[in-house]
Write an enzyme that holds these catalytic residues in place. Structure first.
Site, PDB file in Angstrom:
ATOM      1  N   LYS A  15       0.856  -1.228  -0.012  1.00 33.34           N
ATOM      2  CA  LYS A  15      -0.084   0.080   0.167  1.00 33.34           C
ATOM      3  C   LYS A  15       0.903   1.232   0.049  1.00 33.34           C
ATOM      4  O   LYS A  15       0.487   2.243  -0.656  1.00 33.34           O
ATOM      5  CB  LYS A  15      -1.026  -0.090   1.338  1.00 33.34           C
TER       6      LYS A  15
ATOM      7  N   ASP B 232     -10.001   4.409   1.733  1.00 37.02           N
ATOM      8  CA  ASP B 232     -10.081   3.864   3.159  1.00 37.02           C
ATOM      9  C   ASP B 232     -10.722   4.852   4.002  1.00 37.02           C
ATOM     10  O   ASP B 232     -11.609   4.536   4.955  1.00 37.02           O
ATOM     11  CB  ASP B 232      -8.894   3.299   3.940  1.00 37.02           C
TER      12      ASP B 232
HETATM   13  P1  NAP Z   1      -0.297  -1.054  10.704  1.00 37.54           P
HETATM   14  O1  NAP Z   1       0.445   0.065   9.779  1.00 37.54           O
HETATM   15  O2  NAP Z   1       0.527  -2.389  10.909  1.00 37.54           O
HETATM   16  O3  NAP Z   1      -0.344  -0.667  12.102  1.00 37.54           O
HETATM   17  C1  NAP Z   1      -0.563  -1.380  13.375  1.00 37.54           C
HETATM   18  C2  NAP Z   1      -1.178  -0.530  14.417  1.00 37.54           C
HETATM   19  O4  NAP Z   1      -1.522  -1.614  15.780  1.00 37.54           O
HETATM   20  C3  NAP Z   1       0.018   0.410  15.048  1.00 37.54           C
HETATM   21  O5  NAP Z   1      -0.629   1.516  15.803  1.00 37.54           O
HETATM   22  C4  NAP Z   1       0.623  -0.518  15.947  1.00 37.54           C
HETATM   23  O6  NAP Z   1       1.435   0.311  17.032  1.00 37.54           O
HETATM   24  C5  NAP Z   1      -0.463  -1.143  16.675  1.00 37.54           C
HETATM   25  N1  NAP Z   1      -0.250  -2.272  17.386  1.00 37.54           N
HETATM   26  C6  NAP Z   1       0.095  -3.637  16.827  1.00 37.54           C
HETATM   27  N2  NAP Z   1       0.339  -4.517  17.840  1.00 37.54           N
HETATM   28  C7  NAP Z   1       0.118  -3.903  19.150  1.00 37.54           C
HETATM   29  C8  NAP Z   1       0.427  -4.127  20.177  1.00 37.54           C
HETATM   30  N3  NAP Z   1       0.713  -5.473  20.881  1.00 37.54           N
HETATM   31  N4  NAP Z   1       0.304  -3.296  21.336  1.00 37.54           N
HETATM   32  C9  NAP Z   1      -0.119  -1.817  21.090  1.00 37.54           C
HETATM   33  N5  NAP Z   1      -0.292  -1.310  19.794  1.00 37.54           N
HETATM   34  C10 NAP Z   1      -0.288  -2.364  18.697  1.00 37.54           C
HETATM   35  O7  NAP Z   1      -1.652  -1.784  10.336  1.00 37.54           O
HETATM   36  P2  NAP Z   1      -2.641  -1.075   9.636  1.00 37.54           P
HETATM   37  O8  NAP Z   1      -2.842  -1.139   8.122  1.00 37.54           O
HETATM   38  O9  NAP Z   1      -2.911   0.449  10.255  1.00 37.54           O
HETATM   39  O10 NAP Z   1      -4.247  -1.818  10.345  1.00 37.54           O
HETATM   40  C11 NAP Z   1      -4.619  -1.662  11.534  1.00 37.54           C
HETATM   41  C12 NAP Z   1      -5.894  -2.789  11.727  1.00 37.54           C
HETATM   42  O11 NAP Z   1      -6.775  -1.938  11.002  1.00 37.54           O
HETATM   43  C13 NAP Z   1      -5.651  -4.080  11.277  1.00 37.54           C
HETATM   44  O12 NAP Z   1      -6.101  -4.861  12.293  1.00 37.54           O
HETATM   45  C14 NAP Z   1      -6.386  -3.930  10.092  1.00 37.54           C
HETATM   46  O13 NAP Z   1      -6.828  -5.331   9.567  1.00 37.54           O
HETATM   47  C15 NAP Z   1      -7.558  -3.110  10.254  1.00 37.54           C
HETATM   48  N6  NAP Z   1      -8.013  -2.418   9.103  1.00 37.54           N
HETATM   49  C16 NAP Z   1      -9.318  -2.590   8.707  1.00 37.54           C
HETATM   50  C17 NAP Z   1      -9.850  -2.095   7.633  1.00 37.54           C
HETATM   51  C18 NAP Z   1     -11.333  -1.965   7.583  1.00 37.54           C
HETATM   52  O14 NAP Z   1     -11.654  -1.951   6.412  1.00 37.54           O
HETATM   53  N7  NAP Z   1     -12.129  -2.652   8.509  1.00 37.54           N
HETATM   54  C19 NAP Z   1      -8.841  -1.171   6.746  1.00 37.54           C
HETATM   55  C20 NAP Z   1      -7.758  -1.205   7.086  1.00 37.54           C
HETATM   56  C21 NAP Z   1      -7.204  -1.547   8.317  1.00 37.54           C
HETATM   57  P3  NAP Z   1       2.852   0.590  17.015  1.00 37.54           P
HETATM   58  O15 NAP Z   1       3.017   1.637  16.006  1.00 37.54           O
HETATM   59  O16 NAP Z   1       3.511   0.839  18.063  1.00 37.54           O
HETATM   60  O17 NAP Z   1       3.620  -0.971  16.366  1.00 37.54           O
END
Ligand code: NAP
Length: 276
Positions: free
Chosen positions: A69, A106
């Site tokens: 992405k 998004d």
């Molecule tokens: P990403 O860029 O990898 O970001 C992950 C986020 O989760 C970061 O803020 C990370 O914090 C945090 N995190 C992960 N493990 C953690 C832990 N153990 N404790 C505290 N914080 C933690 O992923 P993303 O693309 O933003 O996606 C995030 C979530 O949104 C996923 O579950 C994804 O499936 C969902 N999502 C859903 C949609 C939808 O259409 N509903 C669309 C996009 C994404 P750090 O920065 O500290 O690592």
């Protein structure tokens, strides 16, 4: 000579988990349109070559998902301001002149889902607390600011990532330490989880939720499970809650319309198709 059947798809790696094929195929069938939507597992090394070839096979565009992405912005010929600000794209249009146009839907999907699930939520009514500062958080913050939310409290385990996001989005975003997350939940009209916490196979969220009030709207981007512990707790308090599946459905709407020429409806049949 007949026109090629329009094809679209989703490119990521891995890709087997994607629900997008079910959603787009459901709409193609519902509206009686010619076309198909294909999941494609493509490595970073092959991405640019694959994208240059697909239009020759009748592809009109694709969705882009993890891990491409962000890197797609380097490959695309035209990138919308919105995708540039977010730093990621999820939708590509293959233009007739051969150029690849990249956008990010998004944030649109997030706000449309929120409007549908919490119709009484007024963006201007108060601050939003956003948990997480990853890629999805950037789209959420952009769309909330666009919608007119007066202030965003942004909190992330890795504070520097939240600070970078706040720098990019201006002074309506205030960074709050992760250990203080519970405190800014109390002040919020809207609470959004954009972290992966609470997702099947990931850790549970441990942010204290006793600050939740009945009038707070709570939404989770995680949609597996549909009812996360965050949403379940919020329901017990009496909050209006909105699950994350609708965001996935709504973000697909503008892409489907651009590729196949019909604006699809998000309804219970679309949800059922995604959950099949
Ligand atoms: P990403 O860029 O990898 O970001 C992950 C986020 O989760 C970061 O803020 C990370 O914090 C945090 N995190 C992960 N493990 C953690 C832990 N153990 N404790 C505290 N914080 C933690 O992923 P993303 O693309 O933003 O996606 C995030 C979530 O949104 C996923 O579950 C994804 O499936 C969902 N999502 C859903 C949609 C939808 O259409 N509903 C669309 C996009 C994404 P750090 O920065 O500290 O690592």
């Amino acid at each position: 000579m007949t026109d090629k059947i329009p094809l679209a798809g989703v490119i990521g790696s891995p890709i087997a988990h994607s629900k997008s094929p079910q959603i787009h195929r459901h709409w193609l069938k519902t509206y009686g349109l010619a076309g198909d939507y294909i999941p494609m597992d493509v490595s970073s090394a092959d991405l640019a070559d694959v994208l240059r070839t697909l239009p020759k096979a009748g592809f009109v565009g694709v969705n882009i998902t993890i891990p491409h992405k962000e890197s797609i912005l380097e490959i695309a010929d035209l990138v919308t301001d919105r995708a540039t600000l977010i730093g990621a794209a999820n939708t590509l249009i293959f233009r007739k002149d051969g150029k690849i146009h990249a956008d990010n839907t998004d944030g649109y999907g997030f706000v449309e889902n929120l409007k549908a699930g919490a119709p009484n939520w007024i963006p201007q009514s108060g601050p939003a607390t956003v948990l997480g500062a990853g890629g999805a958080a950037r789209a959420v913050v952009a769309s909330l600011l666009d919608a007119g939310v007066p202030e965003i409290f942004l909190t992330n385990r890795t504070r520097v990532r939240a600070e970078k996001l706040a720098d990019d989005f201006g002074n309506r975003v205030t960074v709050v330490d992760w250990v203080q997350a519970g405190n800014v939940i109390e002040d919020a009209a809207l609470v959004v989880n954009t972290t992966s916490l609470g997702m099947i196979g990931k850790q549970e969220m441990r942010v204290p939720l006793d600050g939740l009030r009945r009038q707070t709207v709570v939404t989770d981007l995680v949609y597996a499970p549909l009812r996360t512990n965050l949403l379940a707790t919020a329901e017990e308090v009496g909050c209006v809650t909105v699950d994350g599946l609708g965001m996935l459905l709504h973000q697909a709407v503008p892409a489907f319309e651009r590729w196949f020429g019909t604006r699809p409806q998000v309804d219970s049949a679309t949800r059922a198709a995604a959950l099949r």
